[in-house]
Design a protein around this motif. Sequence first.
Motif, mmCIF file in Angstrom:
data_model
loop_
_atom_site.group_PDB
_atom_site.id
_atom_site.type_symbol
_atom_site.label_atom_id
_atom_site.label_comp_id
_atom_site.label_asym_id
_atom_site.label_seq_id
_atom_site.Cartn_x
_atom_site.Cartn_y
_atom_site.Cartn_z
ATOM 1 N N PRO A 30 2.831 3.466 1.356
ATOM 2 C CA PRO A 30 2.026 3.230 2.558
ATOM 3 C C PRO A 30 0.737 4.048 2.582
ATOM 4 O O PRO A 30 -0.302 3.569 3.036
ATOM 5 C CB PRO A 30 2.955 3.632 3.712
ATOM 6 C CG PRO A 30 4.327 3.508 3.147
ATOM 7 C CD PRO A 30 4.193 3.865 1.700
ATOM 8 N N MET A 31 0.802 5.279 2.083
ATOM 9 C CA MET A 31 -0.399 6.120 2.050
ATOM 10 C C MET A 31 -1.425 5.551 1.079
ATOM 11 O O MET A 31 -2.615 5.484 1.391
ATOM 12 C CB MET A 31 -0.030 7.552 1.667
ATOM 13 C CG MET A 31 0.815 8.243 2.721
ATOM 14 S SD MET A 31 1.326 9.890 2.219
ATOM 15 C CE MET A 31 2.877 9.527 1.414
ATOM 16 N N LEU A 36 -6.454 2.580 0.164
ATOM 17 C CA LEU A 36 -7.181 1.491 -0.509
ATOM 18 C C LEU A 36 -7.793 0.530 0.500
ATOM 19 O O LEU A 36 -8.959 0.140 0.374
ATOM 20 C CB LEU A 36 -6.249 0.714 -1.439
ATOM 21 C CG LEU A 36 -5.907 1.350 -2.764
ATOM 22 C CD1 LEU A 36 -4.800 0.565 -3.451
ATOM 23 C CD2 LEU A 36 -7.128 1.446 -3.648
ATOM 24 N N SER A 37 -7.015 0.157 1.492
ATOM 25 C CA SER A 37 -7.496 -0.773 2.508
ATOM 26 C C SER A 37 -8.684 -0.204 3.273
ATOM 27 O O SER A 37 -9.681 -0.899 3.477
ATOM 28 C CB SER A 37 -6.359 -1.110 3.478
ATOM 29 O OG SER A 37 -6.842 -1.870 4.548
ATOM 30 N N VAL A 46 -5.900 -7.720 3.498
ATOM 31 C CA VAL A 46 -5.306 -8.702 2.591
ATOM 32 C C VAL A 46 -5.489 -8.335 1.113
ATOM 33 O O VAL A 46 -4.527 -8.460 0.341
ATOM 34 C CB VAL A 46 -5.817 -10.123 2.907
ATOM 35 C CG1 VAL A 46 -5.290 -11.139 1.909
ATOM 36 C CG2 VAL A 46 -5.417 -10.520 4.327
ATOM 37 N N PRO A 47 -6.671 -7.898 0.662
ATOM 38 C CA PRO A 47 -6.802 -7.625 -0.775
ATOM 39 C C PRO A 47 -5.772 -6.642 -1.339
ATOM 40 O O PRO A 47 -5.155 -6.952 -2.373
ATOM 41 C CB PRO A 47 -8.234 -7.093 -0.909
ATOM 42 C CG PRO A 47 -8.961 -7.731 0.229
ATOM 43 C CD PRO A 47 -7.955 -7.779 1.349
ATOM 44 N N PRO A 48 -5.529 -5.499 -0.696
ATOM 45 C CA PRO A 48 -4.512 -4.632 -1.292
ATOM 46 C C PRO A 48 -3.108 -5.234 -1.229
ATOM 47 O O PRO A 48 -2.293 -4.976 -2.113
ATOM 48 C CB PRO A 48 -4.602 -3.330 -0.486
ATOM 49 C CG PRO A 48 -5.339 -3.662 0.745
ATOM 50 C CD PRO A 48 -6.192 -4.851 0.432
ATOM 51 N N CYS A 49 -2.839 -6.074 -0.218
ATOM 52 C CA CYS A 49 -1.545 -6.764 -0.158
ATOM 53 C C CYS A 49 -1.394 -7.730 -1.316
ATOM 54 O O CYS A 49 -0.347 -7.774 -1.969
ATOM 55 C CB CYS A 49 -1.404 -7.525 1.157
ATOM 56 S SG CYS A 49 -1.099 -6.512 2.582
ATOM 57 N N ALA A 91 4.452 -2.319 4.040
ATOM 58 C CA ALA A 91 3.816 -1.451 5.037
ATOM 59 C C ALA A 91 2.549 -2.085 5.600
ATOM 60 O O ALA A 91 2.308 -2.055 6.807
ATOM 61 C CB ALA A 91 3.485 -0.091 4.414
ATOM 62 N N MET A 92 1.759 -2.681 4.742
ATOM 63 C CA MET A 92 0.504 -3.264 5.202
ATOM 64 C C MET A 92 0.748 -4.526 6.032
ATOM 65 O O MET A 92 0.153 -4.713 7.088
ATOM 66 C CB MET A 92 -0.405 -3.573 4.010
ATOM 67 C CG MET A 92 -1.790 -4.028 4.403
ATOM 68 S SD MET A 92 -2.728 -2.829 5.385
ATOM 69 C CE MET A 92 -2.890 -1.477 4.247
ATOM 70 N N ILE A 93 1.631 -5.391 5.560
ATOM 71 C CA ILE A 93 1.867 -6.653 6.259
ATOM 72 C C ILE A 93 2.629 -6.428 7.559
ATOM 73 O O ILE A 93 2.272 -6.971 8.600
ATOM 74 C CB ILE A 93 2.626 -7.653 5.349
ATOM 75 C CG1 ILE A 93 1.741 -8.058 4.179
ATOM 76 C CG2 ILE A 93 3.060 -8.880 6.132
ATOM 77 C CD1 ILE A 93 2.468 -8.794 3.075
#
Length: 164
Positions: A30-31, A36-37, A46-49, A91-93
Amino acid sequence: MLVSQRLPAVGKVGATVIPVSFGAAGVLAPMLIGWLSDTVFRSRRVPPCVLALAVLTGALALFVPLTATGSAAVMIAVLAVIGLAVYAADAMISCVAAVDFGSTGGAGTAAGVVNGCGSIGAVLGGLLPGFLSGSTLFHGFAAAALLAGLLLLPHWNRRPATAS
């Protein structure tokens, strides 16, 4: 179970300890994806996902041939990459993107629905290894990760309304 099947020489203790690499990498995920995001992709979620899902797809698809080497170090590395990629995308989504793209009054509901769907995956992830062969299981998960990445791809440049 999967570690003991793929690496019978490591014994019960090794088969219990080796999968810790999955969770340990997941702590950092998550960190890393958040950084990155926010920095590299300037608040685009979305790109890092999509990149995490691409890495996950590759690692899952290659799990069986890579772990056929019988090397504990390779198993640790593969599980760490899978843990990093799956926890990063999750974590991102389930957290940031759900809140960023949910309505002001429905951000909590959006996060809850996404997390609830993720819980279905956790249940299946605990059940399926006992019913499916390693190859079938990992190829099925790879296909699901690929599909998720492809569904996100059209939103590559989307930013939350709060991004400057």
